[in-house]
Scaffold this motif. Structure first.
Motif, PDB file in Angstrom:
ATOM      1  N   UNK A  10       0.817  -1.208   0.000  1.00  0.00           N
ATOM      2  CA  UNK A  10       0.000   0.000   0.000  1.00  0.00           C
ATOM      3  C   UNK A  10       0.854   1.262   0.000  1.00  0.00           C
ATOM      4  N   UNK A  11       1.971   1.227   0.721  1.00  0.00           N
ATOM      5  CA  UNK A  11       2.859   2.393   0.701  1.00  0.00           C
ATOM      6  C   UNK A  11       3.497   2.582  -0.668  1.00  0.00           C
ATOM      7  N   UNK A  12       3.890   1.475  -1.291  1.00  0.00           N
ATOM      8  CA  UNK A  12       4.490   1.589  -2.624  1.00  0.00           C
ATOM      9  C   UNK A  12       3.452   2.034  -3.654  1.00  0.00           C
ATOM     10  N   UNK A  13       2.230   1.515  -3.544  1.00  0.00           N
ATOM     11  CA  UNK A  13       1.169   1.915  -4.471  1.00  0.00           C
ATOM     12  C   UNK A  13       0.867   3.398  -4.315  1.00  0.00           C
ATOM     13  N   UNK A  14       0.849   3.885  -3.060  1.00  0.00           N
ATOM     14  CA  UNK A  14       0.613   5.298  -2.808  1.00  0.00           C
ATOM     15  C   UNK A  14       1.737   6.151  -3.396  1.00  0.00           C
ATOM     16  N   UNK A  15       2.966   5.654  -3.265  1.00  0.00           N
ATOM     17  CA  UNK A  15       4.116   6.373  -3.804  1.00  0.00           C
ATOM     18  C   UNK A  15       4.062   6.432  -5.338  1.00  0.00           C
ATOM     19  N   UNK A  16       3.730   5.315  -5.970  1.00  0.00           N
ATOM     20  CA  UNK A  16       3.619   5.292  -7.442  1.00  0.00           C
ATOM     21  C   UNK A  16       2.503   6.220  -7.896  1.00  0.00           C
ATOM     22  N   UNK A  17       1.378   6.189  -7.191  1.00  0.00           N
ATOM     23  CA  UNK A  17       0.273   7.089  -7.546  1.00  0.00           C
ATOM     24  C   UNK A  17       0.712   8.544  -7.414  1.00  0.00           C
ATOM     25  N   UNK A  18       1.455   8.853  -6.355  1.00  0.00           N
ATOM     26  CA  UNK A  18       1.945  10.207  -6.152  1.00  0.00           C
ATOM     27  C   UNK A  18       2.903  10.638  -7.239  1.00  0.00           C
ATOM     28  N   UNK A  19       3.780   9.738  -7.649  1.00  0.00           N
ATOM     29  CA  UNK A  19       4.735  10.065  -8.714  1.00  0.00           C
ATOM     30  C   UNK A  19       4.003  10.294 -10.033  1.00  0.00           C
ATOM     31  N   UNK A  21       0.850  11.134 -10.479  1.00  0.00           N
ATOM     32  CA  UNK A  21      -0.065  12.268 -10.411  1.00  0.00           C
ATOM     33  C   UNK A  21       0.630  13.561 -10.051  1.00  0.00           C
ATOM     34  N   UNK A  22       1.869  13.463  -9.541  1.00  0.00           N
ATOM     35  CA  UNK A  22       2.640  14.614  -9.091  1.00  0.00           C
ATOM     36  C   UNK A  22       1.865  15.424  -8.046  1.00  0.00           C
ATOM     37  N   UNK A  23       1.295  14.690  -7.061  1.00  0.00           N
ATOM     38  CA  UNK A  23       0.529  15.349  -5.999  1.00  0.00           C
ATOM     39  C   UNK A  23       1.420  15.586  -4.791  1.00  0.00           C
ATOM     40  N   UNK A  29       3.718  18.495   2.421  1.00  0.00           N
ATOM     41  CA  UNK A  29       3.318  19.261   1.253  1.00  0.00           C
ATOM     42  C   UNK A  29       4.278  19.180   0.084  1.00  0.00           C
ATOM     43  N   UNK A  30       5.438  18.541   0.249  1.00  0.00           N
ATOM     44  CA  UNK A  30       6.359  18.372  -0.872  1.00  0.00           C
ATOM     45  C   UNK A  30       5.741  17.420  -1.894  1.00  0.00           C
ATOM     46  N   UNK A  31       6.252  17.445  -3.094  1.00  0.00           N
ATOM     47  CA  UNK A  31       5.773  16.496  -4.102  1.00  0.00           C
ATOM     48  C   UNK A  31       6.706  15.294  -4.130  1.00  0.00           C
ATOM     49  N   UNK A  32       6.183  14.184  -4.617  1.00  0.00           N
ATOM     50  CA  UNK A  32       6.988  12.979  -4.755  1.00  0.00           C
ATOM     51  C   UNK A  32       8.089  13.234  -5.778  1.00  0.00           C
ATOM     52  N   UNK A  33       9.262  12.757  -5.459  1.00  0.00           N
ATOM     53  CA  UNK A  33      10.385  12.932  -6.372  1.00  0.00           C
ATOM     54  C   UNK A  33      10.813  11.568  -6.886  1.00  0.00           C
ATOM     55  N   UNK A  34      11.090  11.476  -8.136  1.00  0.00           N
ATOM     56  CA  UNK A  34      11.633  10.240  -8.671  1.00  0.00           C
ATOM     57  C   UNK A  34      13.142  10.297  -8.529  1.00  0.00           C
TER      58      UNK A  34
END
Length: 198
Positions: A10-19, A21-23, A29-34
């Protein structure tokens, strides 16, 4: 540990979704960084710390000779992910979280900066199984009760009629109903044993 795998998934899925969607991150409040591709990042940051905990706890049992209350077994480690305490691990995982504290009190090697720190002993906080002579019965008490009552019912039918059709005879059926008296007696014995054990 299935619950641990669900936590990671679930954490990895949330991270992939964030990357994708760039949310913004919910915490700061930072955005996910690849990050730059690193083939060993998941192994080093997720698998290795969990494996080290499992290996250390498996060694703490001293080949099955250590007291059951002195080390955390599979169920104890798995139960950690049943409660909200698992969210203290964070993502990426915080190696200072109480899940990574070892029950043997030995130093814990921090993989990120190669420091060795002495950690406070992490004791079992949930049910501690007391191994007794009654353990085999206690683990299977419902099964033993069912077998006893089924044997009694089959013995009554076989003794009185010799065929399964006799079960539907009202006199034999009344005799078969005595299995509930047997069930009450077995429950009384179980309650007595639990009372004497406490």
């Amino acid at each position: 540990m299935p619950e641990c795998l669900c936590y990671i998934f679930h954490n990895m899925a949330n991270e992939v979704y964030g990357i994708l969607s760039n949310i913004a991150l919910p915490v700061n409040g930072d955005t996910y960084q690849t990050a730059a591709p690193d083939d060993e990042s998941f192994l080093r940051n997720v698998i290795t710390p969990i494996y080290n905990v499992l290996r250390r706890e498996a060694r703490s049992n001293k080949g099955g000779k250590a007291s059951h209350s002195k080390w955390r077994n599979y169920d104890d480690l798995n139960e950690y992910f049943w409660s909200g305490k698992c969210f203290k691990l964070g993502w990426p995982m915080n190696l200072e979280a109480d899940f990574f504290l070892h029950s043997d009190g030995l130093p814990f090697a921090n993989q990120r900066n190669n420091q060795v720190t002495v950690r406070k002993r992490k004791l079992k906080v949930n049910f501690v199984e007391a191994r007794t002579f009654w353990h085999l019965y206690r683990s299977f008490d419902r099964m033993w009760m069912f077998f006893t009552m089924a044997f009694q019912a089959m013995l009554i039918v076989a003794w009185n009629s010799g065929s399964l059709r006799g079960f539907f005879d009202k006199d034999i059926f009344r005799k078969v109903l005595t299995i509930f008296i047997t069930a009450a007696f077995l429950n009384f014995l179980q309650g007595t044993r639990l009372f004497l054990a406490s």
